[in-house]
Structures are given as structure tokens and as C-alpha cells.
Design an enzyme around this catalytic site. Structure first.
Site, PDB file in Angstrom:
ATOM      1  N   TYR A  82       0.820  -1.210   0.000  1.00 20.43           N
ATOM      2  CA  TYR A  82       0.000   0.000   0.000  1.00 20.43           C
ATOM      3  C   TYR A  82       0.851   1.256   0.000  1.00 20.43           C
ATOM      4  CZ  TYR A  82      -3.615  -3.273   1.545  1.00 20.43           C
ATOM      5  OH  TYR A  82      -4.482  -4.318   1.642  1.00 20.43           O
ATOM      6  N   GLY A  84       2.154   4.628   1.214  1.00 18.93           N
ATOM      7  CA  GLY A  84       2.218   5.122   2.602  1.00 18.93           C
ATOM      8  C   GLY A  84       2.993   4.206   3.524  1.00 18.93           C
ATOM      9  N   GLY A 229       7.773  -5.001  25.881  1.00 16.59           N
ATOM     10  CA  GLY A 229       8.487  -3.833  25.355  1.00 16.59           C
ATOM     11  C   GLY A 229       7.802  -2.542  25.754  1.00 16.59           C
ATOM     12  N   GLY A 231       8.851   0.509  24.872  1.00 12.81           N
ATOM     13  CA  GLY A 231       9.249   1.612  23.983  1.00 12.81           C
ATOM     14  C   GLY A 231       8.002   2.325  23.482  1.00 12.81           C
ATOM     15  N   ALA A 232       8.177   3.185  22.470  1.00 11.55           N
ATOM     16  CA  ALA A 232       7.067   4.004  21.979  1.00 11.55           C
ATOM     17  C   ALA A 232       5.869   3.143  21.554  1.00 11.55           C
ATOM     18  CB  ALA A 232       7.536   4.874  20.813  1.00 11.55           C
ATOM     19  N   GLY A 319      10.678  -5.656  18.045  1.00 15.57           N
ATOM     20  CA  GLY A 319      11.099  -6.598  17.023  1.00 15.57           C
ATOM     21  C   GLY A 319      10.669  -6.207  15.630  1.00 15.57           C
ATOM     22  N   ASP A 360      13.880   3.108   7.394  1.00 17.04           N
ATOM     23  CA  ASP A 360      14.003   1.922   8.254  1.00 17.04           C
ATOM     24  C   ASP A 360      14.920   0.851   7.666  1.00 17.04           C
ATOM     25  OD1 ASP A 360      12.184   3.097   9.948  1.00 17.04           O
ATOM     26  OD2 ASP A 360      10.856   1.346  10.070  1.00 17.04           O
ATOM     27  N   HIS A 493       1.224  34.263  26.181  1.00 13.85           N
ATOM     28  CA  HIS A 493       0.548  33.939  27.438  1.00 13.85           C
ATOM     29  C   HIS A 493      -0.959  33.984  27.225  1.00 13.85           C
ATOM     30  CE1 HIS A 493      -0.407  33.814  31.693  1.00 13.85           C
ATOM     31  NE2 HIS A 493      -1.265  34.804  31.466  1.00 13.85           N
TER      32      HIS A 493
HETATM   33  P1  FAD Z   1       8.045   1.774   5.415  1.00 16.32           P
HETATM   34  O1  FAD Z   1       7.064   2.737   5.933  1.00 16.32           O
HETATM   35  O2  FAD Z   1       8.140   0.455   6.079  1.00 16.32           O
HETATM   36  O3  FAD Z   1       7.711   1.578   3.870  1.00 16.32           O
HETATM   37  C1  FAD Z   1       8.416   0.675   3.089  1.00 16.32           C
HETATM   38  C2  FAD Z   1       7.547   0.241   1.924  1.00 16.32           C
HETATM   39  O4  FAD Z   1       8.334  -0.530   1.006  1.00 16.32           O
HETATM   40  C3  FAD Z   1       6.408  -0.684   2.338  1.00 16.32           C
HETATM   41  O5  FAD Z   1       5.185  -0.137   1.909  1.00 16.32           O
HETATM   42  C4  FAD Z   1       6.707  -2.011   1.667  1.00 16.32           C
HETATM   43  O6  FAD Z   1       5.539  -2.683   1.231  1.00 16.32           O
HETATM   44  C5  FAD Z   1       7.563  -1.574   0.482  1.00 16.32           C
HETATM   45  N1  FAD Z   1       8.472  -2.626  -0.017  1.00 16.32           N
HETATM   46  C6  FAD Z   1       9.300  -3.405   0.716  1.00 16.32           C
HETATM   47  N2  FAD Z   1      10.026  -4.208  -0.106  1.00 16.32           N
HETATM   48  C7  FAD Z   1       9.642  -3.937  -1.371  1.00 16.32           C
HETATM   49  C8  FAD Z   1      10.028  -4.440  -2.636  1.00 16.32           C
HETATM   50  N3  FAD Z   1      10.988  -5.341  -2.769  1.00 16.32           N
HETATM   51  N4  FAD Z   1       9.391  -3.971  -3.737  1.00 16.32           N
HETATM   52  C9  FAD Z   1       8.426  -3.027  -3.620  1.00 16.32           C
HETATM   53  N5  FAD Z   1       8.041  -2.503  -2.439  1.00 16.32           N
HETATM   54  C10 FAD Z   1       8.649  -2.941  -1.330  1.00 16.32           C
HETATM   55  N6  FAD Z   1       7.413   6.709  13.373  1.00 16.32           N
HETATM   56  C11 FAD Z   1       7.255   8.023  13.657  1.00 16.32           C
HETATM   57  O7  FAD Z   1       8.074   8.836  13.238  1.00 16.32           O
HETATM   58  N7  FAD Z   1       6.184   8.456  14.396  1.00 16.32           N
HETATM   59  C12 FAD Z   1       5.276   7.606  14.910  1.00 16.32           C
HETATM   60  O8  FAD Z   1       4.330   8.027  15.582  1.00 16.32           O
HETATM   61  C13 FAD Z   1       5.425   6.219  14.632  1.00 16.32           C
HETATM   62  N8  FAD Z   1       4.521   5.338  15.114  1.00 16.32           N
HETATM   63  C14 FAD Z   1       4.665   4.018  14.800  1.00 16.32           C
HETATM   64  C15 FAD Z   1       3.736   3.123  15.300  1.00 16.32           C
HETATM   65  C16 FAD Z   1       3.842   1.773  15.004  1.00 16.32           C
HETATM   66  C17 FAD Z   1       2.801   0.829  15.551  1.00 16.32           C
HETATM   67  C18 FAD Z   1       4.906   1.324  14.180  1.00 16.32           C
HETATM   68  C19 FAD Z   1       5.036  -0.124  13.813  1.00 16.32           C
HETATM   69  C20 FAD Z   1       5.849   2.201  13.685  1.00 16.32           C
HETATM   70  C21 FAD Z   1       5.738   3.559  14.001  1.00 16.32           C
HETATM   71  N9  FAD Z   1       6.678   4.484  13.523  1.00 16.32           N
HETATM   72  C22 FAD Z   1       6.530   5.804  13.837  1.00 16.32           C
HETATM   73  C23 FAD Z   1       7.820   4.090  12.686  1.00 16.32           C
HETATM   74  C24 FAD Z   1       7.518   4.393  11.208  1.00 16.32           C
HETATM   75  O9  FAD Z   1       6.356   3.706  10.822  1.00 16.32           O
HETATM   76  C25 FAD Z   1       8.699   3.970  10.345  1.00 16.32           C
HETATM   77  O10 FAD Z   1       9.887   4.543  10.832  1.00 16.32           O
HETATM   78  C26 FAD Z   1       8.471   4.429   8.912  1.00 16.32           C
HETATM   79  O11 FAD Z   1       7.325   3.827   8.361  1.00 16.32           O
HETATM   80  C27 FAD Z   1       9.682   4.084   8.030  1.00 16.32           C
HETATM   81  O12 FAD Z   1       9.440   4.534   6.738  1.00 16.32           O
HETATM   82  P2  FAD Z   1      10.120   3.838   5.466  1.00 16.32           P
HETATM   83  O13 FAD Z   1       9.674   4.633   4.297  1.00 16.32           O
HETATM   84  O14 FAD Z   1      11.556   3.689   5.711  1.00 16.32           O
HETATM   85  O15 FAD Z   1       9.517   2.360   5.409  1.00 16.32           O
END
Ligand code: FAD
Length: 515
Positions: A82, A84, A229, A231-232, A319, A360, A493
Site C-alpha cells: 500500500y 504510505g 516492550g 518503547g514508543a 522486534g 528503516d 501567554h
Molecule cells: P516503510 O514505511 O516500512 O515503507 C516501506 C515500503 O516498502 C512498504 O510499503 C513495503 O511494502 C515496500 N516494499 C518493501 N520491499 C519492497 C520491494 N521489494 N518492492 C516493492 N516494495 C517494497 N514513526 C514516527 O516517526 N512516528 C510515529 O508516531 C510512529 N509510530 C509508529 C507506530 C507503530 C505501531 C509502528 C510499527 C511504527 C511507528 N513508527 C513511527 C515508525 C515508522 O512507521 C517507520 O519509521 C516508517 O514507516 C519508516 O518509513 P520507510 O519509508 O523507511 O519504510
């Protein structure tokens, strides 16, 4: 609001999906945005389908793709699931929507403290609660799609794997394959939940073993829950399910909750969540579990003592694993390390010169806004032929429990360990007029500065709306502001931000409201 029932389908193990015709209406309804004009695709330079292919459309990838297109690159974004990514579909956004409902419920429950009379008992309609979460996710996801169209970005649906350093093969859900050649790639594949090993723990949603993915797509409110855990993710979901009525226990190995933040914040959060009824077990581990008829028997060990708890659900709040499998990354020369893709330095280039990695998947700072900032840096470096590095000095870190927690810069112990002559300023929200007016007086602001020049090194807060207030502290750190300068900066204020000014004043030794 119209009934979303006909427009969304929620698979049992994933976020909601929308039919195309319904999505536009939904976006308009939630955000008031209408379909933008579609921009034509640019021509790629040379013998390529694109100048830049971004793999993954999370907050790292989709932002990188948009900025690349804005800077004139022909851009393709490949996404296997998806738009996002984790953040929008399973992470930041759904969890905050859920938190908002619980917070509103608690406001209504405690409205009498503000002289507001509520007839009858306020409660959660779980079905409507989850539907609202789905609606926001769908609207946000559709918004990314619209931005892609507006910026002339081709969105290719499917799983990308490398053939060589300039070619990927994308396999669609229907098995169809497409080869795409590009000059440059940005790896933004993010991370996925994994089950950390706990002796005796096996199974998934059906067996009552949840991760955050199952929690944000929950089909029920469990009677009781152990969250592994603190954490956040663990504390935010703990806040949600406790507010929904689950009996929640949070088990954290470190001495305090949110151990990545200044320890004063973790101690205070533990106290305040405890007051809401969440059982906090810090300095404790989940030694083993046994399956029972209705859930799990958990052995929680703290020092020499073992506490035995029976719960319906175990939620693994820790994890994650970088998404690097089956992409032939090492075959084409991209080096991996234990936590993901290795970047050579903070310019975000990998061991292959035309391939960058962000977010990430690098296994470094796992925050959405860091992924986005890295995405912008990576594509700017590619397009402008630069190797400028990321500046990680002022990265805000937020926890969206109630009370909220936010932090930027060095903690007190980090500053001391770095050899700074540290000065600390503190101000409690309790005394401020705005905090009293809104009846949210818990928490404090803590400033960490160094004595010699007075530079602000870190700002750490727990209390109402501190995740919004941290932006001012981020700017202060980036601008290398001193505590005197910040103390002399006029704050409106009555606002909650006055507690920040007071904490800066306290660090200089001249807090006005200190008894
Ligand atoms: P992702 O958001 O993981 O996106 C990666 C995308 O790549 C995915 O859609 C995946 O389907 C796609 N993909 C993977 N491999 C392939 C492939 N080979 N081909 C095509 N597509 C592929 N962070 C904050 O800053 N604030 C928050 O409040 C926060 N709350 C969170 C709450 C929860 C419950 C969780 C689990 C995480 C939270 N995070 C938060 C962390 C945040 O979601 C991640 O740090 C962020 O999504 C990382 O972004 P990204 O673009 O690196 O990866």
C-alpha cells in the site's frame, strides 16, 4: 459523514482497502481536497525508463519520489503493498487515530471536572472506532496516490528485485513481470514486524499472539494483555487498549519505560500510566510462556522474583526486521549488515554508487520523519551531483500517549558522558494558567544545556501537547541557540509553551515562577 460500509473492505489480517471510485469521495470528505490536475510523465535521460526509481512508498520512498519529480527527474515508485508504507497503514497513523478516540473518551468521562455535565455513560463503539481508523488510513493513502499523479510519478505495483545495478524486475500480484531500467535507485523498503523468540510462544492472531500489525487491525478488545516492550510502540498501544478496557501489563527489560529517552521522562511516564491502571513492570523479562485454554500463562522475572500472569493476548511491542530478502541486493554489490542495508556515510549512498538507501531499511533511526528527510537528501544528492550529509543533531522523538512525551538532542546522561559541564533547567506544567485552564497539569519540561557558552543541548518534555511543542526546541538546537537567548524569547501567554520559557529561565538560574 456517510457510511463507509459499502466503500471499504477490511481483510482480517490487514488494513482496509477501498474501491477506486469510493476513494476520491472519501478523500474529499475527510480532507476537503479534490482531484488535482495530472502532470505528464517526463522523458528519462539516456537509454533508461527513469532517472530515479524509488523502491517502497513509505514516508521515506513517497517523499523521495515527489521531491525527485519536483527537481525534474523522471521518477518511478515501486510498491508491493500500500502507498504510505508501514507508517500510514500499520504504524504512525492508525495508532494515532486510535489514541485520539481513547483520549476523547477520557475527556468526556472526566468532563465534570470542567463543569460539563454528560448524561449517561460514555463508551467506545468498537466497530465505529475501527471504521474511523480505516477511513483516515484510506484517505491518507489516496492522498499519496493523488500527489503521485500531480507530480507525474509512475506508480508501479509489485515486488522489485535487482537484475543488475541499473535494472529491476517487478513482479505484480498477478504474477506479471516488468523490467525497469533506471540510472539511479533509492532503496526505501522499510521494515516489518518479527516475532522475537520467547520460550513457549508460538502462533499468531488466532492464538492471541499479536504484533503492532494485529493491534491496529484488532477484531476485538481483549480482556487482558501483556505487552512486551515499553518503547514508543508498546506504551502507545498499552494506552489504547487500557483505555478500551483491557487489563494491560507492560514488561520492559530496562529500568524505565521509553529507555531511548532521558530517564526522567521514562520514570514520570511509568508513574502517570500506572495511575491510569496500566501495570508497569520495568527491569523485568518475559522468561517463558505456556498456552492455556483462553490465552497465555506468562512468567515475568524481575531479579530473583517471578510473577505469574494469565492473559488473553501477548502483544510483541518490539522486534522489526529490514525488508531486504529476495531482492538480489548482495548479488549486485549492495552491502548488508545485521540490521539492513549499509550506507557508506550520511550522504546515504550504498556500496553501489548509483544506489542510495533511506529510512528503516538502513536499520538506523526508525522514525517516519527521518525517513522523509533522508529521502529528500538522497534524491537531492543524486540530481544535484552532490554528496551532502544528513544532519542528525536535532531529530525529534515523540511518544503519543496521554500525557505525550517528546525529546530532541542530548539527554542529561549523554551530555555528561560527552564531557560537557551540564546545567539543567526544569519547569512543571502544574503551575501554568493554560495547563490549569484545560485541566492537564501533569508533566514537565527539562532543558539540558552546557555551562560555558550556554548552548542548549537537549530539550525533554512530558505533558499536554508536547509533541507539537517540540518543533520550537528542534529549531533552537539547529540554530545553536543559548539558554539565555531562549529565555529572552517572548512566549505567548497563556500557553503551555510558557513552561519551556520557564525551564530555559530555570537553567539560567532565574525562573520567575519557582517557589
Ligand atoms: P516503510 O514505511 O516500512 O515503507 C516501506 C515500503 O516498502 C512498504 O510499503 C513495503 O511494502 C515496500 N516494499 C518493501 N520491499 C519492497 C520491494 N521489494 N518492492 C516493492 N516494495 C517494497 N514513526 C514516527 O516517526 N512516528 C510515529 O508516531 C510512529 N509510530 C509508529 C507506530 C507503530 C505501531 C509502528 C510499527 C511504527 C511507528 N513508527 C513511527 C515508525 C515508522 O512507521 C517507520 O519509521 C516508517 O514507516 C519508516 O518509513 P520507510 O519509508 O523507511 O519504510
Amino acid at each position: 459523514m456517510s457510511d463507509p460500509g459499502n466503500t471499504t473492505v477490511t481483510p482480517t489480517n490487514g488494513p482496509a482497502v477501498a474501491t477506486a471510485h469510493a476513494l476520491q469521495t472519501l478523500i474529499k470528505e475527510i480532507s476537503g481536497i479534490t482531484q488535482p490536475e495530472e502532470q505528464e510523465q517526463l522523458m528519462a535521460s539516456g537509454n533508461f525508463d527513469a532517472d530515479i526509481v524509488v523502491i517502497g512508498a513509505g514516508p521515506g520512498g513517497y517523499v523521495a519520489a515527489i521531491r525527485a519529480a519536483q527537481l525534474g527527474a523522471k521518477t518511478i515508485c515501486v510498491e508491493k503493498e500500500y502507498l504510505g508504507g508501514t507508517c500510514l497503514n500499520w504504524g504512525c497513523i492508525p495508532s494515532k487515530v486510535m489514541i485520539a478516540s481513547v483520549e476523547r473518551l477520557n475527556h468526556v468521562k472526566h468532563a465534570s471536572a470542567l463543569g460539563v455535565k454528560v448524561e449517561g455513560e460514555a463508551s467506545i463503539d468498537f466497530d465505529a472506532f475501527m471504521k474511523r481508523k480505516d477511513k483516515v488510513v484510506l484517505a491518507q493513502r489516496g492522498g499519496v496516490g493523488m500527489l503521485f499523479k500531480k507530480n507525474g510519478i509512475r506508480h508501479v505495483e509489485g515486488f522489485a528485485s535487482f537484475i543488475d545495478a541499473n535494472t529491476i524486475e517487478v513482479t505484480g500480484k498477478d504474477g506479471k513481470k516488468e523490467k525497469i531500467r533506471a540510472k539511479n535507485f533509492v532503496l526505501a523498503m522499510g521494515s516489518s514486524v518479527i516475532h522475537i523468540p520467547v520460550p513457549g510462544l508460538e502462533g499468531g492472531r488466532k492464538e492471541g499472539v499479536w504484533t503492532s500489525d494485529e493491534a491496529v487491525t484488532a477484531d476485538r478488545i481483549p480482556k487482558s494483555m501483556l505487552i512486551l516492550g515499553g518503547g514508543a510502540v508498546g506504551v502507545e498501544l498499552g494506552y489504547v487498549f487500557n483505555g478500551l478496557g483491557s487489563d494491560v501489563t507492560v514488561v520492559e527489560m530496562m529500568p524505565n519505560l521509553i529507555p531511548m529517552m532521558d530517564s526522567d521522562l521514562g520514570v514520570e511516564l511509568g508513574k502517570l500510566l500506572g495511575r491510569q491502571g496500566i501495570k508497569i513492570r520495568t527491569g523485568a523479562t518475559l522468561e517463558k510462556v505456556e498456552k492455556t485454554k483462553g490465552g497465555w500463562k506468562c512468567y515475568v522475572k524481575k531479579g530473583a522474583e517471578t510473577e505469574v500472569l494469565e492473559v488473553e493476548v501477548i502483544l510483541l511491542g518490539v522486534g522489526r526486521k529490514a525488508n531486504t530478502d529476495n531482492m538480489n541486493l548482495e548479488k549486485i554489490g549492495v552491502k548488508l549488515h545485521r540490521r539492513g542495508v549499509e550506507v557508506v556515510d550520511d550522504s546515504l549512498i550504498t556500496s553501489v554508487p548509483n544506489i542510495y538507501a533511506i529510512g528503516d531499511v538502513t536499520g538506523r533511526i526508525q522514525l517516519a520523519h527521518v525517513a522523509s528527510a533522508e529521502g529528500i537528501r538522497a534524491v537531492t544528492n543524486i540530481i544535484e551531483g552532490k554528496s551532502e550529509k544528513m544532519d542528525y543533531k536535532a531529530v525529534p522523538n515523540c511518544v503519543y500517549t496521554v500525557p505525550e512525551v517528546s525529546s530532541v538532542g542530548l539527554t542529561q546522561s549523554e551530555a555528561e558522558a560527552k564531557g560537557y559541564d551540564v546545567v539543567v533547567g526544569k519547569a512543571n506544567f502544574r503551575i501554568f494558567g493554560k495547563a490549569m485552564a484545560i485541566a492537564e497539569q501533569d508533566g514537565f519540561v527539562k532543558i539540558v544545556a552546557e555551562k560555558k557558552y550556554g548552548e542548549v543541548l537537549g530539550v525533554h518534555m512530558i505533558g499536554p501537547h508536547v509533541t507539537d511543542m517540540i518543533a520550537a526546541a528542534v529549531a533552537a538546537l539547529r540554530l545553536e541557540a543559548t539558554m539565555d537567548f531562549m529565555a529572552e524569547t517572548i512566549h505567548a501567554h497563556p500557553t503551555l509553551a510558557e513552561a519551556m520559557m520557564e525551564a530555559y529561565e530555570d537553567a539560567t538560574g532565574h525562573a520567575i515562577h519557582k517557589m
